[in-house]
Motif scaffolding. Structure first.
Motif, short mmCIF file in Angstrom:
data_model
loop_
_atom_site.label_atom_id
_atom_site.label_comp_id
_atom_site.label_asym_id
_atom_site.label_seq_id
_atom_site.Cartn_x
_atom_site.Cartn_y
_atom_site.Cartn_z
N PHE A 48 -3.83 -2.59 10.46
CA PHE A 48 -3.29 -3.93 10.08
C PHE A 48 -3.48 -3.93 8.55
O PHE A 48 -4.10 -3.15 7.78
CB PHE A 48 -4.02 -4.89 10.52
N VAL A 49 -2.37 -4.69 7.81
CA VAL A 49 -2.36 -4.72 6.29
C VAL A 49 -2.07 -6.14 5.82
O VAL A 49 -1.33 -6.61 6.07
CB VAL A 49 -1.02 -3.74 5.88
N PRO A 50 -3.21 -6.54 5.05
CA PRO A 50 -4.43 -5.68 4.72
C PRO A 50 -5.51 -5.66 6.01
O PRO A 50 -5.36 -6.62 6.76
CB PRO A 50 -4.83 -6.61 3.49
N ASN A 51 -6.25 -4.56 5.91
CA ASN A 51 -7.20 -4.67 6.89
C ASN A 51 -8.23 -5.65 6.88
O ASN A 51 -8.73 -6.02 8.04
CB ASN A 51 -7.63 -3.26 7.09
N ILE A 98 4.22 -1.51 -13.45
CA ILE A 98 4.00 -0.25 -13.89
C ILE A 98 2.50 0.06 -13.92
O ILE A 98 1.78 -0.67 -14.44
CB ILE A 98 4.54 -0.12 -15.21
N LEU A 99 2.05 1.00 -13.03
CA LEU A 99 0.76 1.32 -13.22
C LEU A 99 0.44 2.77 -13.46
O LEU A 99 1.08 3.89 -13.34
CB LEU A 99 -0.06 1.28 -11.60
N GLU A 142 0.91 -1.27 -0.06
CA GLU A 142 0.00 -0.03 0.10
C GLU A 142 0.75 1.22 0.03
O GLU A 142 1.97 1.27 0.57
CB GLU A 142 -1.01 0.04 1.28
N TRP A 143 0.31 2.25 -0.53
CA TRP A 143 1.26 3.68 -0.57
C TRP A 143 0.08 4.67 -0.44
O TRP A 143 -1.00 4.74 -0.96
CB TRP A 143 2.09 3.60 -1.66
N THR A 144 0.73 5.78 -0.19
CA THR A 144 0.07 7.07 -0.24
C THR A 144 0.88 8.09 -1.24
O THR A 144 1.77 8.02 -1.18
CB THR A 144 -0.09 7.82 1.11
N ILE A 145 0.09 9.02 -1.58
CA ILE A 145 0.71 10.00 -2.51
C ILE A 145 0.42 11.33 -1.93
O ILE A 145 -0.50 11.87 -1.92
CB ILE A 145 -0.01 9.76 -4.06
N TYR A 182 -1.25 -2.84 -4.22
CA TYR A 182 -0.94 -3.79 -5.41
C TYR A 182 -0.52 -4.98 -4.74
O TYR A 182 0.43 -4.86 -3.73
CB TYR A 182 0.56 -3.14 -6.15
N ASN A 183 -0.93 -6.23 -5.22
CA ASN A 183 -0.81 -7.48 -4.53
C ASN A 183 0.52 -8.03 -5.12
O ASN A 183 0.52 -8.39 -6.60
CB ASN A 183 -1.83 -8.54 -4.55
N TRP A 184 1.78 -8.17 -4.53
CA TRP A 184 3.09 -8.59 -5.08
C TRP A 184 3.29 -10.09 -4.73
O TRP A 184 3.50 -10.48 -3.40
CB TRP A 184 4.04 -7.70 -4.70
#
Length: 715
Positions: free
Chosen positions: A381-384, A136-137, A46-49, A238-240
């Protein structure tokens, strides 16, 4: 991400240039902490921008165990001594040098660790890089084929190798000499100079990383200036699937480019010919024609692409010549941000887990209320919400820090991060329409359940105790608020053996400023998988690669969240009956149910589907499809099915429920009926004949007795 933090106790990061140039707010990032992941497991990134680092000790990152390194020393020195790409649009920025450490975003060539500025700012980069591409998104998915073909994952890179003497005596000692960035200039180099037998520069190929091209698809929609959150307020994700690249020292880099509509950065016409000729002069980029202004009027009114232009919006207001200043920073229009994780390890699975599906469950966030931690986030928690199948595995693991700012809100010892997991107590008031069957805990509660009464995905009592008290690593101490526990916790992979919906919490982070560090695990008794596929196409398979769907490039006009489920026969029939449906086609099963979401027609072109068939079925097989989950009464036969090696292949445009059914053997049944009827006719005709001619029956009986005697061993 780290945002260049290490272990500082200050609210802003202590060193914005430590390892890399993030271009981010000084208050972002999380303190140091290390985790490990097993290869092949699923990691939720997960990320924030935002808005849509002191250097290594003595500049020696190789031996600086405190500040560390990501790129190598050689990587930086090659960048520092290699000619920059002088065909790039650098606007009116005054680049202080001619090597690749100087770019439009870094005109002063400021060093950050061993990072190469030119490599950071441009993708795909034209020289070699240590970074391996994952995904790449993009908002322009039609560029995906280019991105994937040019990735160093699959395509080699070229680089000039200069003679050792030339490098030592020219490049290292003379600021005007650089390693060429092209073949022609590279092969012109001779050392010693003017020596016809001297050593020449060699344009050499460096191999690709030899791994698959990165996934490329549309980026999810995100809301500007709200940390880039997506629909529903969730962070981008993104699920890696962790690769089989076993290393103890790995770093994840995430770069995000904020483009501008002031110019088309992808056009070959946007190049160095539009740069300012002299410092403090405007660029030659055409802005004025967009406003139907000629050259003279456009320049007079300030419609120029330059640093902080003063624009006369109205031709004239009184005699003032009123102007507005625009806050344009030309080194940030078309700008690359980045962040990097702290160090993590990729490890080989234990033998007993080699073929198991493992999900990772971690913790994000930092100590403090939302104002104190912004632009980072509070604990979660990740993922919630984790959706998993029964008999798969969950690897619970997290890390924290003892050096958060001491005045940040939170429970327990000031400055410390701690988390734990306990089941919430069961539902005590109505909420929503969901029944209580299979429901454990309740998000609306803030008290934990009694351990002896808890069921948490089938975990043992000892595992639940370890999650609550962070044992077995912790023995004794002040643990009411987990103060004496360590910052790191690892339960290890655990098998999920019980269906249901499980709501859990952290008892430490549950006060006003950090309320509701809660999570949910949904355990289902069927196999499922999910993936987002867009214009670039892709495939999604389940239970290996034998069944699933394959979508061609261009078939989807937007990003579609596709999910597959496998229902066994009994479960499928139960679900269909519960939804007021029925199965009235065929006379038996030749496969399990394959369910494809969304049920609607989501593809403009047919995509290929495959369905695994039973190997022992020998009768005729037809594939049937229903588009109605809530009323599966209408079943249609799928046309043009190709069956080979127990795999059915066919083309579709839509999701829904698919199943293979055996058919009655009509031809064989008809043949048997005809044979029986013929036999009955012969018998009836014989009876009538012998009744009318008794002497004929006597002759037949005598012949039968003689034949019987001749077959005996003694007469």
């Amino acid at each position: 991400g780290s945002n260049n933090r290490l272990d500082e106790a200050t609210r802003p990061r202590a060193n914005a240039n430590r390892l890399f140039n993030s271009e981010n707010n000084n208050r972002g990032g999380y303190n140091v902490g290390n985790l490990y992941y097993y290869a092949g497991t699923v990691l939720n990134i997960e990320w924030t921008i935002p808005e849509s680092p002191t250097l290594c000790n003595n500049y020696d990152c190789n031996r600086d165990i405190r500040y560390g390194m990501h790129e190598t020393y050689d990587n930086y020195m090659l960048c520092k001594h290699r000619t920059r790409n002088k065909g790039l649009f650098t606007a009116d920025q005054n680049l202080k040098g001619n090597s690749a450490i100087y770019t439009r975003q870094n005109p002063a060539g400021t060093r950050r660790g061993y990072e190469c500025s030119e490599e950071r700012d441009y993708y795909p980069y034209w020289h070699g890089t240590q970074w391996k591409d994952i995904a790449i998104l993009t908002s322009e998915p039609t560029r995906c084929p280019y991105y994937q073909a040019e990735s160093q994952n699959v395509k080699s890179r070229w680089q000039c190798v200069v003679p050792v003497g030339y490098y030592r005596n020219h490049i290292r000692r003379r600021s005007k000499d650089f390693i060429p960035n092209n073949k022609i200039d590279c092969e012109k180099i001779v050392y010693p100079e003017n020596d016809p037998n001297g050593t020449r520069g060699r344009w050499s190929e460096y191999p690709s990383h030899g791994i698959p091209a990165p996934e490329c698809r549309e980026a999810d929609w995100s809301r500007d200036n709200h940390l880039g959150n997506t629909i529903g307020g969730y962070p981008m994700m993104y699920n890696w699937t962790i690769p089989d690249d076993f290393q103890e020292n790995c770093v994840l880099r995430l770069r995000y480019n904020i483009s501008t509509k002031e110019f088309d950065g992808w056009s070959g016409d946007i190049n160095s010919t539009l740069n300012s000729v002299k410092p403090n002069e405007p660029t030659w980029l055409d802005v004025l024609s967009r406003f139907n202004l000629n050259q003279t009027e456009g320049e007079k009114r300030g419609y120029l692409y330059e640093q902080n232009p003063n624009v006369q919006v109205f031709r004239k207001i009184g005699n003032s010549g009123f102007r507005l200043q625009l806050a344009i920073n030309t080194n940030q229009f078309g700008r690359t941000f980045q962040d990097r994780s702290h160090r993590f390890a990729i490890r080989k699975r234990p033998k007993e887990l080699e073929d198991k599906l493992i999900h990772n469950l971690n913790v994000r966030g930092k100590r403090g209320n939302i104002v104190q931690v912004y632009p980072a986030v509070e604990y979660d928690f990740v993922p919630n919400t984790l959706l998993i199948s029964k008999n798969s595995y969950v690897h619970v693991q997290w890390t924290g820090s003892n050096t958060n700012p001491n005045n940040n809100d939170g429970q327990g010892k000031a400055g410390t991060d701690r988390s734990n997991i306990v089941m919430l107590r069961n539902k005590i008031y109505p909420e929503g329409n969901r029944g209580s069957n299979g429901l454990y805990g309740h998000w609306g509660n803030n008290y934990p359940n009694i351990l002896a009464n808890s069921n948490f995905t089938g975990l043992s009592s000892q595992d639940m105790l370890n999650l609550a008290l962070l044992s077995p690593n912790q023995f004794g101490g002040e643990m009411s608020e987990l103060d004496d526990a360590g910052t790191y916790f690892d339960l290890g992979p655990r098998k999920v053996t019980s269906n249901g919906i499980y709501y859990y919490m952290s008892t430490r982070n549950n006060n006003f400023s950090n309320r509701s560090q809660k999570g949910r695990i949904v355990v289902i008794d069927y196999v499922t998988t999910e993936k987002k596929i867009g214009w670039n196409g892709g495939n999604l398979t389940i239970n290996g690669n034998q069944q699933g769907l394959w979508i061609q490039q261009g078939a989807l006009q937007s990003l579609v969240d596709i999910r597959l489920e496998i229902w066994n026969r009994n479960d499928g029939e139960r679900r269909i009956v519960a939804a007021h449906g029925s199965m009235k086609v065929g006379d038996g099963y030749a496969s399990d149910y394959l369910v494809v979401y969304p049920f609607a027609n989501f593809s403009s072109q047919p995509f290929e589907m495959t369905l695994q068939l039973d190997s022992k079925v020998t009768s005729e097989i037809h594939i049937y499809h229903s588009s109605y989950l809530n009323n599966a009464q209408s079943w249609r036969r799928v046309p043009n099915v190709d069956i080979k090696d127990n795999i059915a292949r066919f083309s579709r445009h839509e999701g829904g429920i698919y199943v293979a059914r055996t058919q009655p053997a009509t031809a064989a049944i008809v043949g048997i009926v005809i044979a029986v009827v013929a036999g009955v006719i012969v018998i009836l005709a014989s009876v009538i004949y012998f009744k009318r001619r008794p002497e004929a029956w006597t002759n037949v009986s005598d012949r039968a007795r003689n034949i019987h005697r001749s077959l005996q061993s003694k007469i």
